[in-house]
Design a protein around this motif. Structure first.
Motif, mmCIF file in Angstrom:
data_model
loop_
_atom_site.group_PDB
_atom_site.id
_atom_site.type_symbol
_atom_site.label_atom_id
_atom_site.label_comp_id
_atom_site.label_asym_id
_atom_site.label_seq_id
_atom_site.Cartn_x
_atom_site.Cartn_y
_atom_site.Cartn_z
ATOM 1 N N ASN A 41 -6.842 -25.492 45.061
ATOM 2 C CA ASN A 41 -5.695 -26.396 44.885
ATOM 3 C C ASN A 41 -4.794 -25.930 43.751
ATOM 4 O O ASN A 41 -3.558 -25.991 43.842
ATOM 5 C CB ASN A 41 -6.190 -27.814 44.625
ATOM 6 N N TYR A 42 -5.402 -25.410 42.685
ATOM 7 C CA TYR A 42 -4.637 -24.928 41.523
ATOM 8 C C TYR A 42 -3.802 -23.709 41.880
ATOM 9 O O TYR A 42 -2.639 -23.578 41.463
ATOM 10 C CB TYR A 42 -5.618 -24.603 40.384
ATOM 11 N N PHE A 43 -4.385 -22.787 42.662
ATOM 12 C CA PHE A 43 -3.699 -21.523 42.967
ATOM 13 C C PHE A 43 -2.887 -21.579 44.266
ATOM 14 O O PHE A 43 -2.281 -20.564 44.635
ATOM 15 C CB PHE A 43 -4.727 -20.389 43.088
ATOM 16 N N SER A 44 -2.860 -22.707 44.948
ATOM 17 C CA SER A 44 -2.153 -22.784 46.234
ATOM 18 C C SER A 44 -0.686 -22.370 46.146
ATOM 19 O O SER A 44 -0.205 -21.615 47.010
ATOM 20 C CB SER A 44 -2.270 -24.190 46.819
ATOM 21 N N PRO A 45 0.098 -22.833 45.153
ATOM 22 C CA PRO A 45 1.496 -22.372 45.084
ATOM 23 C C PRO A 45 1.613 -20.854 44.934
ATOM 24 O O PRO A 45 2.506 -20.234 45.531
ATOM 25 C CB PRO A 45 2.036 -23.094 43.836
ATOM 26 N N PHE A 46 0.706 -20.252 44.172
ATOM 27 C CA PHE A 46 0.698 -18.796 44.009
ATOM 28 C C PHE A 46 0.440 -18.109 45.345
ATOM 29 O O PHE A 46 1.135 -17.151 45.723
ATOM 30 C CB PHE A 46 -0.371 -18.418 42.976
ATOM 31 N N VAL A 47 -0.551 -18.601 46.093
ATOM 32 C CA VAL A 47 -0.889 -17.984 47.379
ATOM 33 C C VAL A 47 0.250 -18.164 48.376
ATOM 34 O O VAL A 47 0.580 -17.241 49.130
ATOM 35 C CB VAL A 47 -2.198 -18.576 47.940
ATOM 36 N N GLN A 48 0.857 -19.343 48.379
ATOM 37 C CA GLN A 48 1.981 -19.578 49.286
ATOM 38 C C GLN A 48 3.134 -18.623 48.987
ATOM 39 O O GLN A 48 3.771 -18.096 49.907
ATOM 40 C CB GLN A 48 2.438 -21.033 49.174
ATOM 41 N N THR A 49 3.379 -18.365 47.715
ATOM 42 C CA THR A 49 4.428 -17.416 47.329
ATOM 43 C C THR A 49 4.102 -16.015 47.820
ATOM 44 O O THR A 49 4.958 -15.322 48.386
ATOM 45 C CB THR A 49 4.609 -17.421 45.799
ATOM 46 N N ILE A 50 2.851 -15.581 47.601
ATOM 47 C CA ILE A 50 2.432 -14.256 48.056
ATOM 48 C C ILE A 50 2.555 -14.147 49.569
ATOM 49 O O ILE A 50 3.000 -13.118 50.111
ATOM 50 C CB ILE A 50 0.986 -13.967 47.611
ATOM 51 N N ALA A 51 2.182 -15.208 50.291
ATOM 52 C CA ALA A 51 2.258 -15.183 51.754
ATOM 53 C C ALA A 51 3.709 -15.069 52.230
ATOM 54 O O ALA A 51 3.998 -14.321 53.183
ATOM 55 C CB ALA A 51 1.604 -16.435 52.336
ATOM 56 N N ILE A 52 4.629 -15.776 51.576
ATOM 57 C CA ILE A 52 6.045 -15.700 51.952
ATOM 58 C C ILE A 52 6.590 -14.298 51.688
ATOM 59 O O ILE A 52 7.304 -13.716 52.522
ATOM 60 C CB ILE A 52 6.865 -16.752 51.179
ATOM 61 N N VAL A 53 6.263 -13.740 50.528
ATOM 62 C CA VAL A 53 6.703 -12.373 50.210
ATOM 63 C C VAL A 53 6.154 -11.388 51.238
ATOM 64 O O VAL A 53 6.872 -10.501 51.729
ATOM 65 C CB VAL A 53 6.254 -11.983 48.782
ATOM 66 N N THR A 54 4.880 -11.551 51.578
ATOM 67 C CA THR A 54 4.269 -10.674 52.576
ATOM 68 C C THR A 54 4.967 -10.786 53.917
ATOM 69 O O THR A 54 5.256 -9.777 54.583
ATOM 70 C CB THR A 54 2.778 -11.029 52.751
ATOM 71 N N LEU A 55 5.262 -12.024 54.324
ATOM 72 C CA LEU A 55 5.902 -12.260 55.626
ATOM 73 C C LEU A 55 7.262 -11.585 55.707
ATOM 74 O O LEU A 55 7.567 -10.873 56.676
ATOM 75 C CB LEU A 55 6.032 -13.766 55.851
ATOM 76 N N ILE A 56 8.099 -11.795 54.697
ATOM 77 C CA ILE A 56 9.457 -11.243 54.725
ATOM 78 C C ILE A 56 9.427 -9.726 54.579
ATOM 79 O O ILE A 56 10.114 -9.000 55.317
ATOM 80 C CB ILE A 56 10.313 -11.890 53.625
ATOM 81 N N TYR A 57 8.601 -9.228 53.654
ATOM 82 C CA TYR A 57 8.504 -7.774 53.460
ATOM 83 C C TYR A 57 8.005 -7.077 54.724
ATOM 84 O O TYR A 57 8.591 -6.087 55.188
ATOM 85 C CB TYR A 57 7.565 -7.477 52.290
ATOM 86 N N ALA A 58 6.919 -7.606 55.304
ATOM 87 C CA ALA A 58 6.343 -6.968 56.488
ATOM 88 C C ALA A 58 7.290 -7.072 57.688
ATOM 89 O O ALA A 58 7.367 -6.142 58.504
ATOM 90 C CB ALA A 58 4.994 -7.603 56.827
ATOM 91 N N SER A 59 8.018 -8.184 57.808
ATOM 92 C CA SER A 59 8.953 -8.342 58.915
ATOM 93 C C SER A 59 10.077 -7.314 58.831
ATOM 94 O O SER A 59 10.435 -6.680 59.834
ATOM 95 C CB SER A 59 9.543 -9.749 58.915
ATOM 96 N N LEU A 60 10.628 -7.134 57.627
ATOM 97 C CA LEU A 60 11.690 -6.140 57.460
ATOM 98 C C LEU A 60 11.161 -4.718 57.680
ATOM 99 O O LEU A 60 11.848 -3.875 58.265
ATOM 100 C CB LEU A 60 12.305 -6.277 56.062
ATOM 101 N N ALA A 61 9.929 -4.476 57.228
ATOM 102 C CA ALA A 61 9.331 -3.152 57.447
ATOM 103 C C ALA A 61 9.045 -2.910 58.925
ATOM 104 O O ALA A 61 9.156 -1.781 59.414
ATOM 105 C CB ALA A 61 8.040 -3.024 56.635
ATOM 106 N N THR A 62 8.688 -3.977 59.645
ATOM 107 C CA THR A 62 8.388 -3.844 61.071
ATOM 108 C C THR A 62 9.628 -3.450 61.861
ATOM 109 O O THR A 62 9.563 -2.610 62.774
ATOM 110 C CB THR A 62 7.838 -5.167 61.631
ATOM 111 N N ILE A 63 10.766 -4.033 61.520
ATOM 112 C CA ILE A 63 11.997 -3.806 62.274
ATOM 113 C C ILE A 63 12.409 -2.335 62.257
ATOM 114 O O ILE A 63 12.959 -1.826 63.239
ATOM 115 C CB ILE A 63 13.125 -4.703 61.719
ATOM 116 N N VAL A 64 12.118 -1.620 61.166
ATOM 117 C CA VAL A 64 12.581 -0.230 61.050
ATOM 118 C C VAL A 64 11.536 0.790 61.497
ATOM 119 O O VAL A 64 11.782 1.992 61.406
ATOM 120 C CB VAL A 64 13.000 0.080 59.593
ATOM 121 N N GLN A 65 10.392 0.342 62.001
ATOM 122 C CA GLN A 65 9.351 1.279 62.426
ATOM 123 C C GLN A 65 9.793 2.048 63.674
ATOM 124 O O GLN A 65 10.408 1.489 64.574
ATOM 125 C CB GLN A 65 8.048 0.543 62.719
#
Length: 484
Positions: free
Chosen positions: A268-292
């Motif tokens: 519960n304490y680290f949930s905001p941190f994990v949610q942030t990491i997940a959002i960064v991962t989603l956007i980064y990986a999506s942009l990387a996927t488009i140019v493959q």
């Protein structure tokens, strides 16, 4: 019955050792025996599912072997682990069939490796001891490393195998330290005893970080995504299917079983941190996927995007979000292997290339393949009537209740997935038929049957998700609430 699920692939492996690999007939016999063993295991897991009682959150089919002094070899399943066991027994024969015609050297070692991997994967989901969970969690690494090196394609397969091995091994060392620390606190690593023990918040935070680092590498979350697409690109098709279908689910199961269940305050304490990491991962990986420009790399990066949404659902602290994350991880276990079969099996077997600009106009000579590829492409984008749709919607609705901003940003993954999925499909299926390509044969009966086998649960469970949800409700509720 649960112990038979674990032992049967080992019995099959021992039987295969007795058959000499000295003729085409014996090689075919080895493949058929391995496939038969994996199908029998699938039938046993379905019988286990039928006998499972969804009206209790307790572990069922429990078996205990207490002669080991350093840990308790207890096994059992609940509503959460049951479906990952079913997924494992379903994907293993799919993986074996996918390379049925391609592997003609060292056949015995190849099929025995996959039977051993099946036992190890089932053990990850059914052991009730944290130390044994770590042992089996890591045991897939050397086998997959050898499979990629020996049977993989590409000049960089050794580097890819090393990255896969070293990334996950280095991350998991922190899990081992956390497991040992729990043992010093409690005097045991048994799941039941850990769940009944009180651990202070400060101690939970330290333990949580150790487990999370190991599971973040396996998911993978940013910045640990570099090993996945390389491993997929250079691995044989069967290994890619197994890696996408079940091995990436180790992290999902670990997050549920360890972090959310045993370390709830730190989670519960680290949930905001994990949610942030997940959002960064989603956007980064999506942009990387488009140019493959490599088909397998594109599907591999799309897996990172979907797993980021799974993590958002898991850390929503809502029943709906967690159940959606489990559904999405199961859906990914069907659709991602199907897409790997399409691009790394059907297309690569005929063209021996995965370069997207080189391939176009396949609908001209491969209409049946194009239809199947289109259906799985749509499922990958999360359209209605697919299990992916139910999983994504429940995950995003669950996180909306806690963090609307994270939910809105997570929903951008739906748009991104449409971009890269439709781009891939449109680019290689339509347009003027490439002058560099000879006329290609449409899908064979073996390829058609494998793809249909993956399509059926994707659609049926997308229409009737309660088949899974009815068994999940009580187990997931127990993660968040103390039920009497």
């Amino acid at each position: 019955m649960l112990q038979l699920l674990l032992i049967l692939p080992l019995i099959g492996s021992c039987l295969l050792l007795l058959i000499p690999e000295n003729s085409l007939e014996n090689k075919a016999k080895i493949k058929n025996i391995a496939l038969s063993v994996s199908l029998i295991n699938l039938i046993l897991s379905i019988l286990l599912w039928i006998q499972f009682d969804s009206n209790t959150s307790d572990f069922q089919f429990v078996y205990e072997f207490s002669k080991l002094s350093f840990c308790h070899f207890n096994i059992g399943v609940d509503g959460i682990s049951l479906y990952y066991v079913l997924l494992t027994t379903f994907i293993t024969p799919i993986a074996l069939i996918s390379n049925f015609d391609n592997i003609n050297k060292n056949v015995k070692f190849f099929v025995i490796s996959f039977l051993l991997l099946e036992t190890i994967q089932i053990a990850v989901f059914v052991v009730l001891d944290l130390f044994l969970f770590y042992i089996f969690f890591e045991s897939v690494l050397p086998i997959l490393f050898i499979i990629i090196v020996v049977y993989g394609s590409g000049e960089n397969r050794i580097r890819s195998a090393l990255l896969f091995f070293l990334y996950t091994l280095a991350g998991s060392l922190f899990m081992l330290l956390a497991v040992l620390q729990i043992y010093t606190y409690i005097g045991s690593t048994d799941f039941i005893l850990i769940s009944l023990s009180e651990i202070s918040l400060d101690s939970q935070k330290v333990l949580w970080l150790g487990f999370f680092l190991a599971l973040a590498v396996k998911t993978p979350l940013w910045p640990f995504t570099g090993w996945l697409y390389r491993a997929h690109s250079d691995a044989p098709l069967a290994a890619s299917i197994l890696l996408a279908g079940t091995i990436l689910k180790f992290s999902t199961y670990g997050l549920l079983r360890v972090l959310i269940s045993f370390l709830p305050d730190a989670t519960n304490y680290f949930s905001p941190f994990v949610q942030t990491i997940a959002i960064v991962t989603l956007i980064y990986a999506s942009l990387a996927t488009i140019v493959q420009q490599d088909t397998k790399s594109l599907i591999a990066y799309s897996s990172v995007c979907h797993m980021a949404v799974v993590v958002l659902g898991l850390f929503s602290n809502t029943i709906q979000g967690i159940e959606g994350a489990i559904l999405l991880s199961l859906a990914h276990g069907f659709v991602s292997p199907a897409l790997f079969i399409c691009v790394g099996g059907v297309i690569y077997d005929r063209l021996h290339t995965r370069t997207i600009p080189y391939i176009r106009g396949l609908v001209t000579t491969m209409p049946i393949f194009t239809i199947l590829f289109f259906v799985f492409t749509l499922a990958n984008t999360g359209i209605p009537l697919s299990l992916n749709f139910i999983g994504e919607q429940m995950s995003l609705i669950g996180i909306w209740e806690r963090n609307p901003v994270a939910s809105v940003l997570g929903a951008t993954g739906i748009v991104f997935s449409a971009c890269y999925s439709i781009y891939l499909y449109n680019r290689i299926s339509y347009g003027v038929y490439s002058p560099h390509l000879k006329p290609l044969q449409d899908v064979t009966r073996r390829e058609f049957n494998v793809l249909i086998a993956l399509l059926i649960p994707t659609v049926i469970l997308g229409i009737f998700p309660n088949v899974i949800l009815d068994s999940l409700h009580l187990s997931v509720s127990t993660l968040l609430f103390n039920l009497p």
